[in-house]
Design a protein around this motif. Structure first.
Motif: not given
Length: 144
Positions: A83-107
């Protein structure tokens, strides 16, 4: 000088809102992950506490109970790590989504900044032209 108005301000506000939502989702995912890490560590500590008792007991019924308990703890740890591995994957997806949204706003922020600079430059140019025109109209040549 006319005030600058960014035509895509609503889009920028919307992207900032999406970035804030992504930040909240990332924070929640990180909190779930950290809580589960603490849970896994607690299970490991409990296993480390009871495993030595397994080798110290001489009573067969107590040995059987401890062995079953230690096996159940080991199984719980394995499930929790999965379950920890699944949560780590979810955390990584959330981090990638945050980076994407941040880049779009910064643009859009960069676009707004560049357009504001260009607008200010054009306004200064227009103002200078008006000054030049006024100076030309007011200039009176000296009569000889």
């Amino acid at each position: 000088m006319a005030p600058y108005r960014f035509k895509l301000q609503q889009v920028l506000d919307y992207r900032a809102q999406l970035e804030d939502q992504a930040k909240m989702a990332f924070a929640k995912a990180q909190q779930r992950y950290e809580a589960h890490v603490a849970h896994v560590n607690a299970l490991r500590e409990r296993l480390a506490e009871y495993e030595p008792k397994l080798y110290q007991t001489n009573n067969q019924s107590e040995l059987w109970l401890l062995r079953n308990f230690v096996q159940a703890l080991a199984q719980d740890i394995a499930n929790a790590e999965t379950h920890l591995l699944q949560l780590a994957q979810e955390l990584n997806k959330a981090r990638q989504n945050l980076v994407k949204k941040s880049q779009e706003r910064k643009l859009l922020d960069k676009l707004k900044e560049n357009q504001a600079k260009r607008h200010a430059k054009e306004e200064r140019f227009k103002e200078q032209q008006q000054f030049d025109e006024t100076a030309t109209l007011r200039y009176k040549p000296q009569t000889v």
